[in-house]
Design an enzyme around this catalytic site. Structure first.
Site, PDB file in Angstrom:
ATOM      1  N   LYS A  13       0.826  -1.216   0.000  1.00 16.41           N
ATOM      2  CA  LYS A  13       0.000   0.000   0.000  1.00 16.41           C
ATOM      3  C   LYS A  13       0.863   1.270   0.000  1.00 16.41           C
ATOM      4  O   LYS A  13       0.607   2.184  -0.770  1.00 16.41           O
ATOM      5  CB  LYS A  13      -0.927   0.038   1.237  1.00 16.41           C
ATOM      6  CG  LYS A  13      -1.913  -1.111   1.310  1.00 16.41           C
ATOM      7  CD  LYS A  13      -2.899  -0.925   2.461  1.00 16.41           C
ATOM      8  CE  LYS A  13      -2.266  -0.970   3.848  1.00 16.41           C
ATOM      9  NZ  LYS A  13      -1.711  -2.271   4.236  1.00 16.41           N
ATOM     10  N   ARG A  88      -9.668   1.176   9.202  1.00 20.19           N
ATOM     11  CA  ARG A  88      -9.132  -0.153   9.511  1.00 20.19           C
ATOM     12  C   ARG A  88     -10.082  -0.987  10.349  1.00 20.19           C
ATOM     13  O   ARG A  88      -9.762  -2.131  10.672  1.00 20.19           O
ATOM     14  CB  ARG A  88      -7.847   0.032  10.283  1.00 20.19           C
ATOM     15  CG  ARG A  88      -6.665  -0.797   9.788  1.00 20.19           C
ATOM     16  CD  ARG A  88      -5.493  -0.364  10.615  1.00 20.19           C
ATOM     17  NE  ARG A  88      -4.267  -1.039  10.402  1.00 20.19           N
ATOM     18  CZ  ARG A  88      -3.228  -0.521   9.753  1.00 20.19           C
ATOM     19  NH1 ARG A  88      -3.323   0.633   9.159  1.00 20.19           N
ATOM     20  NH2 ARG A  88      -2.101  -1.187   9.699  1.00 20.19           N
ATOM     21  N   ARG A 127      11.771  -6.442   3.884  1.00 23.10           N
ATOM     22  CA  ARG A 127      11.783  -5.029   3.501  1.00 23.10           C
ATOM     23  C   ARG A 127      12.767  -4.208   4.331  1.00 23.10           C
ATOM     24  O   ARG A 127      13.159  -3.113   3.918  1.00 23.10           O
ATOM     25  CB  ARG A 127      10.383  -4.400   3.460  1.00 23.10           C
ATOM     26  CG  ARG A 127       9.710  -4.108   4.773  1.00 23.10           C
ATOM     27  CD  ARG A 127       8.295  -3.546   4.514  1.00 23.10           C
ATOM     28  NE  ARG A 127       7.512  -3.455   5.745  1.00 23.10           N
ATOM     29  CZ  ARG A 127       6.219  -3.214   5.796  1.00 23.10           C
ATOM     30  NH1 ARG A 127       5.530  -3.058   4.679  1.00 23.10           N
ATOM     31  NH2 ARG A 127       5.585  -3.133   6.938  1.00 23.10           N
ATOM     32  N   ARG A 131      11.371  -1.406  11.280  1.00 18.94           N
ATOM     33  CA  ARG A 131      10.185  -1.097  12.090  1.00 18.94           C
ATOM     34  C   ARG A 131      10.081  -2.061  13.265  1.00 18.94           C
ATOM     35  O   ARG A 131      10.281  -3.265  13.111  1.00 18.94           O
ATOM     36  CB  ARG A 131       8.920  -1.204  11.225  1.00 18.94           C
ATOM     37  CG  ARG A 131       8.630   0.054  10.446  1.00 18.94           C
ATOM     38  CD  ARG A 131       7.483  -0.110   9.480  1.00 18.94           C
ATOM     39  NE  ARG A 131       6.237  -0.579  10.083  1.00 18.94           N
ATOM     40  CZ  ARG A 131       5.065  -0.549   9.462  1.00 18.94           C
ATOM     41  NH1 ARG A 131       4.973  -0.050   8.241  1.00 18.94           N
ATOM     42  NH2 ARG A 131       3.988  -1.014  10.055  1.00 18.94           N
ATOM     43  N   ARG A 142      -0.328  -8.695  13.572  1.00 23.08           N
ATOM     44  CA  ARG A 142      -0.926  -7.717  12.651  1.00 23.08           C
ATOM     45  C   ARG A 142      -1.814  -8.393  11.617  1.00 23.08           C
ATOM     46  O   ARG A 142      -2.857  -7.859  11.229  1.00 23.08           O
ATOM     47  CB  ARG A 142       0.180  -6.899  11.981  1.00 23.08           C
ATOM     48  CG  ARG A 142       0.758  -5.846  12.936  1.00 23.08           C
ATOM     49  CD  ARG A 142       2.154  -5.419  12.551  1.00 23.08           C
ATOM     50  NE  ARG A 142       2.219  -4.774  11.260  1.00 23.08           N
ATOM     51  CZ  ARG A 142       3.310  -4.738  10.492  1.00 23.08           C
ATOM     52  NH1 ARG A 142       4.422  -5.322  10.893  1.00 23.08           N
ATOM     53  NH2 ARG A 142       3.281  -4.139   9.336  1.00 23.08           N
TER      54      ARG A 142
END
Ligand code: AMP
Length: 185
Positions: A13, A88, A127, A131, A142
């Site tokens: 996204k 969300r 990635r 984080r 998540r």
């Protein structure tokens, strides 16, 4: 053009939102980015949400809804926006209907990026953005939160006839091309 980019963590996204922002010259509004910046700057909001983000849980609806309602009042969003990471939950989507109506901003496209679960996990782990919520354990939380709290938001927009399902497997450019041809239809 007012676009919502929707999909599980790792679906791409953020990457696609930035490309859409450049192509259509409309700002990208990421609630996750706003929270991460607040945490980095240790603002009152950041202090309040840090443990929630670190654990891969959701920030309370009221906090997010107030934040988005306020942010969207900025005139830079008058010609359109790309929402990434919001709404969300179904209550957020319902609250956003009221905000959108009050601020005269109808959603033109609800873009759903579809990616199989195994691919999501390997994408997030590789990635390497550093984080705090990108560990295997937090990713699982998540994804669970996504399935229980977030996925039902799609039904909310199905009823409005704005949902565009996009295959989220392929190169960044291929996926971007699918999104732009779908929203321009
Ligand atoms: P994201 O960058 O969209 O993956 O968001 C990172 C984290 O920010 C999420 O795991 C949540 O803790 C929080 N967050 C972002 N957007 C929302 C939202 N709309 N509602 C609740 N929590 C959110």
């Amino acid at each position: 053009m007012n676009i919502i980019l929707f999909g599980p963590p790792g679906a791409g996204k953020g990457t696609q939102a930035k490309l859409l922002q450049d192509k259509y010259a409309i700002p990208h509004l990421s609630t996750g980015d706003i929270f991460r910046t607040a945490i980095k700057n240790q603002t009152p909001l950041g202090v309040k949400v840090k443990a929630i983000l670190d654990n891969g849980k959701l920030v309370p609806d009221e906090t997010v809804v107030d934040l988005v309602a306020d942010e969207l009042k900025d005139e830079k969003y008058d010609n359109g926006f790309i929402l990434d990471g919001f709404p969300r939950t179904v209550p957020q989507a319902e609250a956003f209907d009221t905000i959108a109506k009050d601020q005269n901003k109808a959603i033109d496209a609800f873009v759903v990026l579809t990616v199989p679960e195994e691919e999501l996990i390997s994408r997030i782990l590789s990635r390497g953005q550093g984080r705090a919520d990108d560990t295997e354990e937090k990713i699982k939380t998540r994804l669970e939160v996504y399935h229980t709290e977030t996925e039902p938001v799609k039904n909310h927009y199905d009823a409005k006839g704005v949902v565009k399902e996009i295959n989220g497997i392929g190169t960044i450019d291929e996926i971007f091309e699918r999104i732009t041809s779908s929203v321009e239809k």
